[in-house]
Write a protein that holds these residues in place. Structure first.
Motif, PDB file in Angstrom:
ATOM      1  N   SER A  63      42.672  33.474  31.632  1.00 33.28           N
ATOM      2  CA  SER A  63      42.311  34.298  30.475  1.00 33.28           C
ATOM      3  C   SER A  63      43.447  35.251  30.103  1.00 33.28           C
ATOM      4  CB  SER A  63      41.036  35.078  30.794  1.00 33.28           C
ATOM      5  OG  SER A  63      40.700  35.946  29.724  1.00 33.28           O
ATOM      6  N   LEU A  68      42.878  35.001  26.153  1.00 32.43           N
ATOM      7  CA  LEU A  68      41.525  34.602  25.758  1.00 32.43           C
ATOM      8  C   LEU A  68      40.514  35.527  26.419  1.00 32.43           C
ATOM      9  CD1 LEU A  68      41.757  30.709  26.175  1.00 32.43           C
ATOM     10  CD2 LEU A  68      41.769  31.998  24.029  1.00 32.43           C
ATOM     11  N   SER A  69      39.464  35.813  25.689  1.00 34.17           N
ATOM     12  CA  SER A  69      38.403  36.624  26.283  1.00 34.17           C
ATOM     13  C   SER A  69      37.572  35.770  27.242  1.00 34.17           C
ATOM     14  CB  SER A  69      37.509  37.212  25.195  1.00 34.17           C
ATOM     15  OG  SER A  69      36.805  36.189  24.518  1.00 34.17           O
ATOM     16  N   ARG A  70      36.917  36.444  28.161  1.00 31.94           N
ATOM     17  CA  ARG A  70      36.074  35.730  29.118  1.00 31.94           C
ATOM     18  C   ARG A  70      34.945  34.982  28.415  1.00 31.94           C
ATOM     19  NH1 ARG A  70      35.700  36.957  34.598  1.00 31.94           N
ATOM     20  NH2 ARG A  70      37.781  37.416  35.398  1.00 31.94           N
ATOM     21  N   ASP A  71      34.348  35.587  27.404  1.00 35.05           N
ATOM     22  CA  ASP A  71      33.222  34.960  26.700  1.00 35.05           C
ATOM     23  C   ASP A  71      33.655  33.679  25.991  1.00 35.05           C
ATOM     24  OD1 ASP A  71      31.580  36.989  27.575  1.00 35.05           O
ATOM     25  OD2 ASP A  71      31.838  38.203  25.755  1.00 35.05           O
ATOM     26  N   GLU A  72      34.831  33.722  25.346  1.00 34.93           N
ATOM     27  CA  GLU A  72      35.318  32.513  24.674  1.00 34.93           C
ATOM     28  C   GLU A  72      35.606  31.399  25.674  1.00 34.93           C
ATOM     29  OE1 GLU A  72      37.611  34.558  20.838  1.00 34.93           O
ATOM     30  OE2 GLU A  72      38.753  33.890  22.613  1.00 34.93           O
ATOM     31  N   LEU A  73      36.208  31.769  26.790  1.00 35.18           N
ATOM     32  CA  LEU A  73      36.535  30.764  27.788  1.00 35.18           C
ATOM     33  C   LEU A  73      35.280  30.164  28.426  1.00 35.18           C
ATOM     34  CD1 LEU A  73      38.804  29.314  29.188  1.00 35.18           C
ATOM     35  CD2 LEU A  73      38.950  31.199  30.841  1.00 35.18           C
ATOM     36  N   ARG A  74      34.295  31.009  28.712  1.00 35.85           N
ATOM     37  CA  ARG A  74      33.048  30.498  29.281  1.00 35.85           C
ATOM     38  C   ARG A  74      32.297  29.616  28.285  1.00 35.85           C
ATOM     39  NH1 ARG A  74      31.730  32.806  34.111  1.00 35.85           N
ATOM     40  NH2 ARG A  74      32.825  34.750  34.659  1.00 35.85           N
ATOM     41  N   GLY A  75      32.351  29.962  26.997  1.00 40.10           N
ATOM     42  CA  GLY A  75      31.724  29.118  25.990  1.00 40.10           C
ATOM     43  C   GLY A  75      32.367  27.743  25.927  1.00 40.10           C
ATOM     44  N   PHE A  76      33.705  27.683  26.039  1.00 43.67           N
ATOM     45  CA  PHE A  76      34.392  26.403  26.042  1.00 43.67           C
ATOM     46  C   PHE A  76      34.017  25.575  27.276  1.00 43.67           C
ATOM     47  CE2 PHE A  76      38.047  23.812  27.301  1.00 43.67           C
ATOM     48  CZ  PHE A  76      38.177  23.009  26.176  1.00 43.67           C
ATOM     49  N   HIS A  79      30.729  23.861  26.852  1.00 39.68           N
ATOM     50  CA  HIS A  79      30.853  22.628  26.070  1.00 39.68           C
ATOM     51  C   HIS A  79      31.363  21.479  26.938  1.00 39.68           C
ATOM     52  CE1 HIS A  79      29.763  24.531  22.384  1.00 39.68           C
ATOM     53  NE2 HIS A  79      30.834  25.318  22.314  1.00 39.68           N
TER      54      HIS A  79
END
Length: 410
Positions: A63, A68-76, A79
Protein backbone atom coordinates in the motif's frame (compact mmCIF):
# COMPACT_ATOMS: atom_id res chain seq x y z
CA UNK A 1 -22.93 -59.88 30.86
CA UNK A 2 -23.13 -57.55 27.90
CA UNK A 3 -26.26 -59.20 26.62
CA UNK A 4 -28.25 -58.72 29.83
CA UNK A 5 -30.34 -55.93 31.15
CA UNK A 6 -30.07 -54.98 34.77
CA UNK A 7 -33.00 -53.70 36.75
CA UNK A 8 -31.13 -51.18 38.84
CA UNK A 9 -30.87 -47.46 38.28
CA UNK A 10 -27.17 -47.15 38.95
CA UNK A 11 -25.66 -47.11 35.50
CA UNK A 12 -26.02 -48.05 31.85
CA UNK A 13 -27.46 -51.46 32.79
CA UNK A 14 -30.76 -49.70 33.43
CA UNK A 15 -30.92 -48.69 29.79
CA UNK A 16 -31.49 -50.86 26.81
CA UNK A 17 -28.14 -52.25 25.67
CA UNK A 18 -28.40 -50.73 22.22
CA UNK A 19 -29.15 -47.29 23.66
CA UNK A 20 -26.31 -47.60 26.15
CA UNK A 21 -23.97 -48.64 23.35
CA UNK A 22 -25.09 -45.72 21.22
CA UNK A 23 -24.69 -43.20 24.06
CA UNK A 24 -21.26 -44.52 24.98
CA UNK A 25 -20.09 -44.37 21.37
CA UNK A 26 -21.46 -40.82 21.05
CA UNK A 27 -19.63 -39.78 24.22
CA UNK A 28 -16.39 -41.32 22.96
CA UNK A 29 -16.75 -39.53 19.63
CA UNK A 30 -17.29 -36.20 21.43
CA UNK A 31 -14.17 -36.81 23.52
CA UNK A 32 -12.30 -37.76 20.33
CA UNK A 33 -13.39 -34.49 18.71
CA UNK A 34 -12.35 -32.46 21.73
CA UNK A 35 -8.96 -34.15 21.82
CA UNK A 36 -8.44 -33.67 18.09
CA UNK A 37 -9.41 -30.00 18.33
CA UNK A 38 -6.89 -29.48 21.14
CA UNK A 39 -4.07 -31.15 19.20
CA UNK A 40 -4.73 -29.34 15.91
CA UNK A 41 -5.13 -26.02 17.70
CA UNK A 42 -1.77 -26.51 19.41
CA UNK A 43 -0.10 -27.46 16.12
CA UNK A 44 -1.66 -24.97 13.70
CA UNK A 45 -2.61 -21.84 15.68
CA UNK A 46 0.94 -20.48 15.88
CA UNK A 47 1.48 -20.95 12.15
CA UNK A 48 -1.81 -19.19 11.39
CA UNK A 49 -0.84 -16.17 13.50
CA UNK A 50 2.57 -15.95 11.85
CA UNK A 51 1.01 -16.12 8.37
CA UNK A 52 -1.49 -13.40 9.29
CA UNK A 53 1.29 -11.17 10.61
CA UNK A 54 3.36 -11.64 7.44
CA UNK A 55 0.33 -10.86 5.28
CA UNK A 56 -0.43 -7.65 7.17
CA UNK A 57 3.18 -6.52 6.74
CA UNK A 58 3.15 -7.26 3.00
CA UNK A 59 -0.18 -5.51 2.60
CA UNK A 60 1.11 -2.40 4.37
CA UNK A 61 4.34 -2.34 2.34
CA UNK A 62 2.45 -2.76 -0.95
CA UNK A 63 0.00 0.00 0.00
CA UNK A 64 2.83 2.45 0.81
CA UNK A 65 4.89 1.53 -2.26
CA UNK A 66 2.03 2.08 -4.72
CA UNK A 67 0.31 4.86 -2.80
CA UNK A 68 -2.95 2.94 -2.38
CA UNK A 69 -5.31 3.12 0.54
CA UNK A 70 -6.03 0.00 2.54
CA UNK A 71 -9.73 0.10 1.61
CA UNK A 72 -9.01 0.24 -2.12
CA UNK A 73 -6.54 -2.60 -1.89
CA UNK A 74 -8.88 -4.77 0.17
CA UNK A 75 -11.70 -4.10 -2.30
CA UNK A 76 -9.49 -5.28 -5.17
CA UNK A 77 -8.56 -8.44 -3.23
CA UNK A 78 -12.24 -9.20 -2.64
CA UNK A 79 -12.78 -9.08 -6.42
CA UNK A 80 -9.92 -11.53 -6.82
CA UNK A 81 -11.49 -13.86 -4.25
CA UNK A 82 -14.72 -13.81 -6.25
CA UNK A 83 -12.79 -14.66 -9.41
CA UNK A 84 -11.03 -17.48 -7.58
CA UNK A 85 -14.37 -18.95 -6.50
CA UNK A 86 -15.48 -18.86 -10.16
CA UNK A 87 -12.39 -20.87 -11.17
CA UNK A 88 -10.14 -18.03 -12.39
CA UNK A 89 -6.50 -18.45 -11.42
CA UNK A 90 -3.36 -16.38 -11.88
CA UNK A 91 -1.57 -19.37 -13.35
CA UNK A 92 -2.79 -21.15 -16.44
CA UNK A 93 -5.42 -23.60 -15.19
CA UNK A 94 -7.83 -25.91 -16.94
CA UNK A 95 -11.39 -24.66 -17.51
CA UNK A 96 -13.65 -25.70 -14.65
CA UNK A 97 -16.87 -26.17 -16.59
CA UNK A 98 -15.93 -27.75 -19.90
CA UNK A 99 -17.09 -31.36 -20.23
CA UNK A 100 -13.95 -32.90 -18.69
CA UNK A 101 -13.98 -30.40 -15.85
CA UNK A 102 -17.69 -31.00 -15.23
CA UNK A 103 -17.10 -34.77 -15.28
CA UNK A 104 -14.38 -34.37 -12.66
CA UNK A 105 -16.81 -32.26 -10.60
CA UNK A 106 -19.67 -34.79 -10.68
CA UNK A 107 -17.17 -37.51 -9.74
CA UNK A 108 -16.28 -35.59 -6.58
CA UNK A 109 -20.00 -35.10 -5.87
CA UNK A 110 -21.22 -38.69 -6.11
CA UNK A 111 -18.12 -40.03 -4.33
CA UNK A 112 -18.74 -37.48 -1.51
CA UNK A 113 -15.13 -36.27 -1.82
CA UNK A 114 -16.20 -32.70 -2.57
CA UNK A 115 -12.86 -30.95 -2.96
CA UNK A 116 -14.59 -27.57 -3.12
CA UNK A 117 -12.40 -26.03 -5.81
CA UNK A 118 -15.39 -26.14 -8.20
CA UNK A 119 -18.88 -25.19 -7.07
CA UNK A 120 -22.01 -24.22 -9.01
CA UNK A 121 -22.58 -20.46 -9.14
CA UNK A 122 -26.00 -20.30 -10.82
CA UNK A 123 -29.34 -20.99 -9.12
CA UNK A 124 -30.14 -23.68 -11.67
CA UNK A 125 -26.84 -25.41 -11.04
CA UNK A 126 -27.38 -25.39 -7.26
CA UNK A 127 -30.92 -26.77 -7.56
CA UNK A 128 -29.81 -29.49 -9.97
CA UNK A 129 -26.93 -30.41 -7.65
CA UNK A 130 -29.35 -31.14 -4.78
CA UNK A 131 -31.33 -33.73 -6.74
CA UNK A 132 -28.32 -35.04 -8.64
CA UNK A 133 -26.33 -35.57 -5.44
CA UNK A 134 -29.27 -37.23 -3.68
CA UNK A 135 -29.47 -40.03 -6.23
CA UNK A 136 -25.77 -40.12 -7.10
CA UNK A 137 -24.48 -40.35 -3.51
CA UNK A 138 -27.00 -43.07 -2.63
CA UNK A 139 -26.04 -45.07 -5.72
CA UNK A 140 -22.34 -44.72 -4.96
CA UNK A 141 -22.80 -45.87 -1.37
CA UNK A 142 -24.64 -48.92 -2.71
CA UNK A 143 -21.72 -49.54 -5.11
CA UNK A 144 -19.23 -49.28 -2.23
CA UNK A 145 -21.23 -51.80 -0.19
CA UNK A 146 -21.39 -54.23 -3.12
CA UNK A 147 -17.66 -53.76 -3.71
CA UNK A 148 -17.04 -54.39 -0.01
CA UNK A 149 -19.08 -57.60 -0.11
CA UNK A 150 -17.20 -58.95 -3.13
CA UNK A 151 -13.83 -57.90 -1.78
CA UNK A 152 -14.46 -59.60 1.56
CA UNK A 153 -15.74 -62.69 -0.27
CA UNK A 154 -12.57 -62.92 -2.37
CA UNK A 155 -10.33 -62.41 0.66
CA UNK A 156 -12.31 -65.00 2.62
CA UNK A 157 -12.05 -67.52 -0.23
CA UNK A 158 -8.28 -67.06 -0.51
CA UNK A 159 -7.75 -67.27 3.25
CA UNK A 160 -10.02 -70.33 3.48
CA UNK A 161 -8.00 -72.08 0.77
CA UNK A 162 -4.79 -71.29 2.63
CA UNK A 163 -6.34 -72.57 5.85
CA UNK A 164 -7.35 -75.82 4.14
CA UNK A 165 -3.81 -76.36 2.87
CA UNK A 166 -2.43 -75.79 6.37
CA UNK A 167 -4.81 -78.37 7.79
CA UNK A 168 -3.82 -80.83 5.07
CA UNK A 169 -0.11 -80.36 5.82
CA UNK A 170 -0.73 -80.84 9.53
CA UNK A 171 -2.87 -83.90 8.90
CA UNK A 172 -5.71 -82.63 11.08
CA UNK A 173 -8.47 -83.12 8.50
CA UNK A 174 -10.98 -85.96 9.02
CA UNK A 175 -10.24 -89.15 6.98
CA UNK A 176 -13.58 -88.90 5.19
CA UNK A 177 -12.71 -85.40 4.04
CA UNK A 178 -9.41 -86.59 2.62
CA UNK A 179 -11.15 -89.30 0.60
CA UNK A 180 -13.71 -86.87 -0.80
CA UNK A 181 -12.04 -83.49 -1.49
CA UNK A 182 -15.30 -82.05 -2.79
CA UNK A 183 -16.91 -82.68 0.55
CA UNK A 184 -13.94 -81.15 2.30
CA UNK A 185 -14.91 -77.59 1.49
CA UNK A 186 -18.53 -78.14 2.49
CA UNK A 187 -18.23 -80.11 5.72
CA UNK A 188 -14.84 -79.84 7.37
CA UNK A 189 -14.69 -76.04 7.30
CA UNK A 190 -18.38 -75.26 7.43
CA UNK A 191 -18.92 -72.00 9.25
CA UNK A 192 -15.25 -71.04 9.12
CA UNK A 193 -14.66 -67.31 8.68
CA UNK A 194 -11.42 -65.35 8.30
CA UNK A 195 -10.26 -63.28 11.21
CA UNK A 196 -11.16 -59.61 11.00
CA UNK A 197 -7.59 -58.77 12.02
CA UNK A 198 -6.10 -60.53 9.00
CA UNK A 199 -8.61 -58.85 6.72
CA UNK A 200 -7.72 -55.47 8.21
CA UNK A 201 -4.03 -56.18 7.63
CA UNK A 202 -4.67 -57.11 3.98
CA UNK A 203 -6.76 -53.97 3.40
CA UNK A 204 -4.09 -51.83 5.08
CA UNK A 205 -1.42 -53.24 2.79
CA UNK A 206 -3.60 -52.78 -0.30
CA UNK A 207 -4.46 -49.19 0.63
CA UNK A 208 -0.82 -48.40 1.37
CA UNK A 209 0.31 -49.90 -1.94
CA UNK A 210 -2.24 -47.89 -3.92
CA UNK A 211 -1.34 -44.71 -2.03
CA UNK A 212 2.39 -45.15 -2.57
CA UNK A 213 1.98 -45.81 -6.31
CA UNK A 214 -0.39 -42.87 -6.72
CA UNK A 215 1.92 -40.60 -4.71
CA UNK A 216 4.85 -41.44 -6.98
CA UNK A 217 2.72 -40.43 -9.97
CA UNK A 218 1.56 -37.16 -8.37
CA UNK A 219 5.09 -36.26 -7.29
CA UNK A 220 6.47 -36.57 -10.79
CA UNK A 221 3.53 -34.96 -12.64
CA UNK A 222 2.03 -32.42 -10.22
CA UNK A 223 5.37 -31.36 -8.72
CA UNK A 224 4.26 -32.00 -5.12
CA UNK A 225 6.53 -33.43 -2.47
CA UNK A 226 6.06 -37.13 -1.79
CA UNK A 227 4.67 -36.41 1.69
CA UNK A 228 2.15 -33.94 0.26
CA UNK A 229 1.18 -36.57 -2.31
CA UNK A 230 0.56 -39.14 0.45
CA UNK A 231 -1.44 -36.54 2.34
CA UNK A 232 -3.56 -35.86 -0.75
CA UNK A 233 -4.14 -39.58 -1.25
CA UNK A 234 -5.53 -40.03 2.24
CA UNK A 235 -7.67 -36.90 2.05
CA UNK A 236 -9.06 -37.93 -1.34
CA UNK A 237 -9.42 -41.68 -0.73
CA UNK A 238 -11.13 -41.16 2.62
CA UNK A 239 -13.54 -38.65 0.90
CA UNK A 240 -12.54 -35.91 3.35
CA UNK A 241 -11.65 -33.71 0.38
CA UNK A 242 -10.28 -30.48 1.83
CA UNK A 243 -9.40 -29.07 -1.59
CA UNK A 244 -6.03 -27.59 -0.60
CA UNK A 245 -4.38 -30.05 -2.99
CA UNK A 246 -6.32 -31.21 -6.04
CA UNK A 247 -4.95 -33.35 -8.84
CA UNK A 248 -5.37 -32.83 -12.60
CA UNK A 249 -6.04 -29.09 -12.45
CA UNK A 250 -3.38 -27.71 -14.79
CA UNK A 251 -4.26 -26.88 -18.35
CA UNK A 252 -1.62 -29.14 -19.90
CA UNK A 253 0.26 -32.24 -18.81
CA UNK A 254 2.68 -34.60 -20.42
CA UNK A 255 0.63 -37.60 -21.58
CA UNK A 256 -2.45 -35.77 -20.38
CA UNK A 257 -5.01 -38.40 -21.40
CA UNK A 258 -3.09 -41.24 -19.77
CA UNK A 259 -2.53 -39.22 -16.61
CA UNK A 260 -6.20 -38.32 -16.18
CA UNK A 261 -7.23 -41.92 -16.71
CA UNK A 262 -4.65 -43.14 -14.16
CA UNK A 263 -5.80 -40.44 -11.75
CA UNK A 264 -9.40 -41.67 -12.08
CA UNK A 265 -8.41 -45.31 -11.55
CA UNK A 266 -6.25 -44.55 -8.51
CA UNK A 267 -8.96 -42.46 -6.86
CA UNK A 268 -11.62 -45.10 -7.54
CA UNK A 269 -9.50 -47.96 -6.19
CA UNK A 270 -8.30 -45.90 -3.25
CA UNK A 271 -11.79 -44.82 -2.20
CA UNK A 272 -13.08 -48.41 -2.38
CA UNK A 273 -10.18 -49.81 -0.34
CA UNK A 274 -10.26 -47.08 2.29
CA UNK A 275 -14.05 -47.44 2.59
CA UNK A 276 -13.62 -51.16 3.19
CA UNK A 277 -10.82 -50.52 5.67
CA UNK A 278 -12.93 -48.02 7.61
CA UNK A 279 -15.71 -50.58 7.94
CA UNK A 280 -13.30 -53.22 9.23
CA UNK A 281 -11.86 -50.75 11.75
CA UNK A 282 -15.42 -49.98 12.88
CA UNK A 283 -15.70 -53.65 13.89
CA UNK A 284 -12.73 -53.20 16.22
CA UNK A 285 -14.28 -50.03 17.64
CA UNK A 286 -17.50 -51.98 18.20
CA UNK A 287 -15.59 -54.64 20.11
CA UNK A 288 -13.95 -51.98 22.27
CA UNK A 289 -17.31 -50.37 23.08
CA UNK A 290 -18.78 -53.78 23.96
CA UNK A 291 -15.81 -54.54 26.20
CA UNK A 292 -16.28 -51.27 28.09
CA UNK A 293 -20.00 -51.94 28.49
CA UNK A 294 -19.33 -55.45 29.77
CA UNK A 295 -17.01 -54.06 32.41
CA UNK A 296 -19.58 -51.44 33.44
CA UNK A 297 -22.49 -53.87 33.31
CA UNK A 298 -20.55 -56.50 35.28
CA UNK A 299 -19.96 -54.13 38.17
CA UNK A 300 -23.55 -52.94 38.02
CA UNK A 301 -25.04 -56.45 38.15
CA UNK A 302 -22.86 -57.38 41.12
CA UNK A 303 -24.16 -54.36 42.98
CA UNK A 304 -27.73 -55.32 42.03
CA UNK A 305 -27.28 -58.82 43.39
CA UNK A 306 -26.01 -57.46 46.69
CA UNK A 307 -28.95 -55.06 46.92
CA UNK A 308 -31.38 -57.86 46.08
CA UNK A 309 -30.00 -60.12 48.81
CA UNK A 310 -30.15 -57.28 51.29
CA UNK A 311 -33.75 -56.46 50.40
CA UNK A 312 -34.82 -60.11 50.69
CA UNK A 313 -33.35 -60.34 54.16
CA UNK A 314 -35.42 -57.35 55.32
CA UNK A 315 -38.83 -58.07 53.83
CA UNK A 316 -41.76 -58.85 56.16
CA UNK A 317 -43.86 -60.95 53.77
CA UNK A 318 -42.08 -63.21 51.30
CA UNK A 319 -43.18 -62.58 47.76
CA UNK A 320 -42.21 -63.12 44.21
CA UNK A 321 -39.26 -60.94 43.32
CA UNK A 322 -38.97 -60.28 39.60
CA UNK A 323 -35.62 -59.24 38.27
CA UNK A 324 -34.54 -58.28 34.78
CA UNK A 325 -31.12 -59.84 34.97
CA UNK A 326 -32.10 -62.90 32.93
CA UNK A 327 -34.64 -61.33 30.59
CA UNK A 328 -33.80 -62.01 26.96
CA UNK A 329 -34.85 -60.39 23.74
CA UNK A 330 -37.83 -62.71 23.52
CA UNK A 331 -39.52 -60.89 26.39
CA UNK A 332 -37.31 -57.89 27.15
CA UNK A 333 -39.30 -57.23 30.27
CA UNK A 334 -42.60 -56.67 28.45
CA UNK A 335 -45.60 -58.05 30.29
CA UNK A 336 -47.83 -59.33 27.54
CA UNK A 337 -50.86 -59.49 29.79
CA UNK A 338 -50.56 -55.81 30.52
CA UNK A 339 -50.29 -54.69 26.90
CA UNK A 340 -52.86 -57.22 25.68
CA UNK A 341 -55.31 -56.12 28.34
CA UNK A 342 -55.01 -52.53 27.24
CA UNK A 343 -55.51 -53.53 23.62
CA UNK A 344 -58.70 -55.45 24.51
CA UNK A 345 -60.05 -52.55 26.56
CA UNK A 346 -59.43 -50.14 23.73
CA UNK A 347 -56.98 -48.04 25.76
CA UNK A 348 -54.25 -46.25 23.85
CA UNK A 349 -50.88 -47.99 24.19
CA UNK A 350 -47.90 -45.75 24.90
CA UNK A 351 -45.07 -45.40 22.41
CA UNK A 352 -42.68 -46.98 24.91
CA UNK A 353 -44.87 -50.08 25.27
CA UNK A 354 -45.39 -50.23 21.52
CA UNK A 355 -41.67 -50.22 20.79
CA UNK A 356 -40.98 -52.76 23.54
CA UNK A 357 -43.75 -55.09 22.40
CA UNK A 358 -42.57 -55.00 18.79
CA UNK A 359 -38.87 -55.29 19.48
CA UNK A 360 -38.71 -58.98 18.64
CA UNK A 361 -40.44 -58.56 15.29
CA UNK A 362 -38.21 -55.59 14.46
CA UNK A 363 -35.11 -57.67 15.22
CA UNK A 364 -36.37 -60.51 13.03
CA UNK A 365 -37.20 -58.09 10.22
CA UNK A 366 -33.74 -56.52 10.45
CA UNK A 367 -32.08 -59.93 10.23
CA UNK A 368 -34.26 -60.93 7.28
CA UNK A 369 -33.32 -57.75 5.43
CA UNK A 370 -29.65 -58.41 6.14
CA UNK A 371 -29.79 -62.02 4.93
CA UNK A 372 -31.83 -61.09 1.87
CA UNK A 373 -29.41 -58.33 0.92
CA UNK A 374 -26.46 -60.71 1.23
CA UNK A 375 -28.11 -63.71 -0.46
CA UNK A 376 -28.07 -65.83 2.69
CA UNK A 377 -30.92 -68.26 3.45
CA UNK A 378 -33.21 -67.17 6.23
CA UNK A 379 -32.83 -69.02 9.49
CA UNK A 380 -35.58 -69.06 12.05
CA UNK A 381 -33.32 -68.81 15.04
CA UNK A 382 -33.83 -65.84 17.29
CA UNK A 383 -31.30 -63.03 17.28
CA UNK A 384 -29.04 -63.35 20.28
CA UNK A 385 -28.61 -60.50 22.64
CA UNK A 386 -24.95 -61.45 23.00
CA UNK A 387 -24.39 -60.42 19.38
CA UNK A 388 -23.92 -56.71 19.87
CA UNK A 389 -24.62 -54.67 16.76
CA UNK A 390 -25.91 -57.90 15.23
CA UNK A 391 -27.72 -58.04 11.92
CA UNK A 392 -27.91 -54.62 10.38
CA UNK A 393 -28.21 -53.61 6.79
CA UNK A 394 -25.25 -52.54 4.68
CA UNK A 395 -21.62 -52.66 5.70
CA UNK A 396 -22.21 -54.06 9.21
CA UNK A 397 -24.36 -56.87 7.80
CA UNK A 398 -21.63 -57.76 5.30
CA UNK A 399 -19.01 -57.84 8.05
CA UNK A 400 -21.17 -59.92 10.38
CA UNK A 401 -21.82 -62.51 7.66
CA UNK A 402 -18.30 -62.70 6.25
CA UNK A 403 -15.82 -62.25 9.11
CA UNK A 404 -15.01 -63.87 12.41
CA UNK A 405 -14.95 -61.91 15.69
CA UNK A 406 -18.13 -60.15 14.56
CA UNK A 407 -20.82 -62.51 15.80
CA UNK A 408 -19.76 -62.06 19.38
CA UNK A 409 -16.95 -60.82 21.58
CA UNK A 410 -14.51 -63.60 22.12
Amino acid sequence: MAGRSCGCSCGPGHLNEDNARFLLLAALIVLYLLGGAAVFSALELGHERQAKQRWEERLANFSRRHNLSRDELRGFLRHYEEATEAGIRVDNARPRWDFTGAFYFVGTVVSTIGFGMTTPATVGGKVFLIFYGLIGCASTILFFNLFLERLITVIAYIMKSCHQRQLQRRGTLPPASLKNPGKLEVDSLAGWKPSVYYVMLILCMASLLISCCASAMYTSIEGWSYFDSLYFCFVAFSTIGFGDLVSSQNAQYDSQGLYRFANFVFILMGVCCIYSLFNVISILIKQSVNWILRKIDGGCCQQCQRNLLWSRSNVVMPGNVQTRCNISIETDGVMESDTDGRRLSGEMISMKDFLAANKVSMAILQKQLSETANGCPHQSSMVSRDNEFSGGVGAFAIMNNRLAETSGDR
